[in-house]
Scaffold this active site. Sequence first.
Site, short mmCIF file in Angstrom:
data_model
loop_
_atom_site.label_atom_id
_atom_site.label_comp_id
_atom_site.label_asym_id
_atom_site.label_seq_id
_atom_site.Cartn_x
_atom_site.Cartn_y
_atom_site.Cartn_z
N GLU A 209 24.84 -13.10 -20.74
CA GLU A 209 25.16 -14.04 -19.66
C GLU A 209 24.34 -13.74 -18.42
O GLU A 209 23.85 -14.66 -17.76
CB GLU A 209 26.65 -13.97 -19.33
CG GLU A 209 27.14 -15.07 -18.40
CD GLU A 209 27.08 -14.71 -16.91
OE1 GLU A 209 27.30 -15.61 -16.07
OE2 GLU A 209 26.84 -13.53 -16.59
N GLU A 210 24.18 -12.49 -18.11
CA GLU A 210 23.51 -12.11 -16.86
C GLU A 210 22.02 -12.41 -16.90
O GLU A 210 21.36 -12.47 -15.86
CB GLU A 210 23.74 -10.62 -16.56
CG GLU A 210 25.21 -10.23 -16.40
CD GLU A 210 25.85 -10.79 -15.15
OE1 GLU A 210 25.18 -11.54 -14.40
OE2 GLU A 210 27.03 -10.48 -14.91
N HIS A 309 28.49 -7.15 -8.87
CA HIS A 309 27.12 -6.75 -9.18
C HIS A 309 26.70 -5.50 -8.39
O HIS A 309 25.56 -5.39 -7.94
CB HIS A 309 26.14 -7.89 -8.92
CG HIS A 309 26.25 -9.00 -9.93
ND1 HIS A 309 25.40 -10.11 -9.91
CD2 HIS A 309 27.08 -9.19 -10.99
CE1 HIS A 309 25.73 -10.91 -10.91
NE2 HIS A 309 26.75 -10.37 -11.58
#
Length: 866
Positions: A209-210, A309
């Site tokens: 996803e990142e 993050h």
Amino acid sequence: MSKVPHRRWGPVRSLLVLAPIFIAAPFYSYRSHYALPEPVVDLVNPANSLPQISETQILQHAKYLSEDIGYRTVGTREHALGDAWVLQQAEALRTECETVVRAQSGRKLECEVWHQQGSGSHRFDMMGRRLYKTYVNLTNIIVRVSDGTAVGKEHAVLVNSHVDSTLPSPGAADDALSVGVMLECIRVLVNTPGWEPKHAIVFLFNNAEESLQDGSHLFSTQHPVAKTVRAAINLEAAGTTGPELLFQATSEQMIRAYAQVPRPYGSVVANEIFSSGIILSDTDFRQFELYLNVTGLDMAVVGNSYLYHMRKDLVENIESGVAQHMADNVLALLHHLTSDASPLSELAAGYTRPQTVFYEYFGYFLVYSFSTAKLLYSVFFVVALVVARVTYVNPTPALKKGMSFLGEQARGLVAVVAAFLGAAVGANVVALLMNKVLGKSHSWFSSVFSCIALYGPAALSGALASQLLVGRVREHTAYTSLMLLQSFLAALIQNIGIGAGGTLFLSSGPFVPALLLNSFLTRPGDDISLWSYALGQLSPLVTGTTLFCAVLDVFVPLTGRIGEEAPAEHIIATIVAITGAYILPLAIPFVHRYGRRILVRAVIVSSLLTGVAMAIFAMRSPFDAMHQKRLFVIHMENITSEEQHLHVAAADGAPGFHDLAADIAKEFSVPGVTPSSVVMDDWNSDWDTIYPFSAFLTPYKFDLPLRAEHQDPIEHDFTVTAINDKIDEAAGTRNFTLVVNHPGIIWTAVAFDAHVLKWTLDNNPPDEYARHHIKEGSFYGYDTWSVDLVTKLQPGATPDAPADGRVKVNFVGIHEKAMWPGKRAEKTLGGRAMKLFEEFDGWLEREMGGTVDAMFLGCVGGVAVV
């Protein structure tokens, strides 16, 4: 029976009488907003021997992924380890499922597991930039739980989380927490006696996803069970505390399904804010909408998103009860969506965007249609108008030419609007002073609610000062004008299709009974009863506090990553002013209860408070150990020029970064150099590994001193070449395959200028000479990717566009062993970059006292003409 003559109390005494409501209502709302369930430890309920969601188990899963395995950046060895571990858990649950079925004869239950691996590409526009993604042999783990029949598998609900983590974070909350929630839901469902799903559940543990949603794209476009999905539930985290927020709901059916959960938390306001694009963020939900054309729910933990993050996204920083809250809600959703009452079969025919209002109000989750809202708010406006007219008292009955009802309301309307504008102006004037004059922006950053203390008095000063310009307005007139304005706006906003108008309905709703109550408690011409103030303020205080908490939870930490040019100070000041005006609407009628002398004194007092607040906040530091400044650091090795540079950037406008850059230059660059920031645009390829987020950065570039390790030759076999090259002179085109070979390098990115007529990335490249960005994300050990292109030959020869059709390609990637602190355990394999990062990180800790969180990337780049 005559009413007792009214005796006016002074403002201080009146406020003291109202103080309980001003304290109790926000306190109730705050407690309710952040309430979390008691965490459960046992896997089985000792009272009834049934399986139950265990937060302890969820956090054990999250901790193993985020700390035992570590930073699971796409393309790294840890990313592959995370994939293997989740697959192992899925296989163990399938074995457990089969054991349960054998033990419970006749039970219709089947668990299937797939380990998907595939390659692909997709366009991913973001932040106004056009970007293309390509990936090689990425993986997903899919678990389908069904009744084992073809009919039971025809319709499915998808539940998604992602196993990978982003570059600078171990990703305990984002998104190992959600992975743990899904594993735990499978365990509980499988072990619940007699549970047989009418419809299937597809659990997608996507592994990229990142890297910009490659894993969800892979599933949506290539897996055979994807076509059975009728709705999606996406689980995310942008924080570590508080309840998970429903911030996207794309059909009425799924909103009503969500209403079945034990602790709903979401509103049409959050839904409309996110869908508007104001918040520049995205989730896998985008891929499910785009490629599967399904509806669903997007939910995320958003409290304390300071750690989003960041290195401190660890299990120890996940608030107790967060996992329990998310898992209990997800489990309830799955029970509903696999029951006879499920809307999944209905959704097979498609869905329409929701015309639904939903929100939580005094413990109740209310859901109703836009048509109901339009009728309700419109009728309420008429009722408010009638009540205002019925309770109206002519202030000058003896004068034939006295002001009419409409004239009175117009004057009151001017006062109310002026107060709102005055609040916004007052707060923004202080924002301007803090930012441009005092140079103390972001002084509120380290505490979500501290901005209220800075901008609240300023907004109040502005609102009160505006009333000095308006002049004398009757208290009753200001009250009724406020009611009419809010009720009218609620109806108007709803009738143009915006569900957030319901917030004004909730605020103005109590004003009608409050005015009716006032007519019984007072005589015509008397001050409005304090009971009417208490009743009228109750709903705005409760709903406004909830709104304040939700908005500040998102926007205050967000200002730490939206760039130096963003007007962060004014954004927060405006939020405080608008939300404050919503919470305290009756402040304006109240100040008109007294004469001008009291109003002047109130302006003076609030102005003094504003000055004191500014003085205090001017001495505050924006950052601390748990609310850190983000720093982005790249050690760049250019294999074309054989140069090495240090790049440092920040993503906020807080003061001090340019001084920090000077200190960094003094410590780590060549002597005597005065640093200057470099231009960040689409042609600055040094930061392309994090493009397009790089647009938010304020970067510096430093030469590195001639240390011994910097004089060693750069040894990276990173190449960009063209094969299958063919020029068609007649057509004026060039056909070729661009090949990127990157052993040991991950997250590669290429950027070039060309007029692309056709390529294998998509079917519609821009029909012009333009800048193109392509980013890659591949599984560990896969180090080659390619794209076929047809380009148009340019008539005039330039260095960047030669007449023979050659293309100048800027390329860059990250050395897989040179990411600090993610690769701390393998630092000796990271070369000179890791040696520098370890020294740099220690220096930051000493000099900044732990108030800076730095992402260190060892990058390799260059230029190739192909």
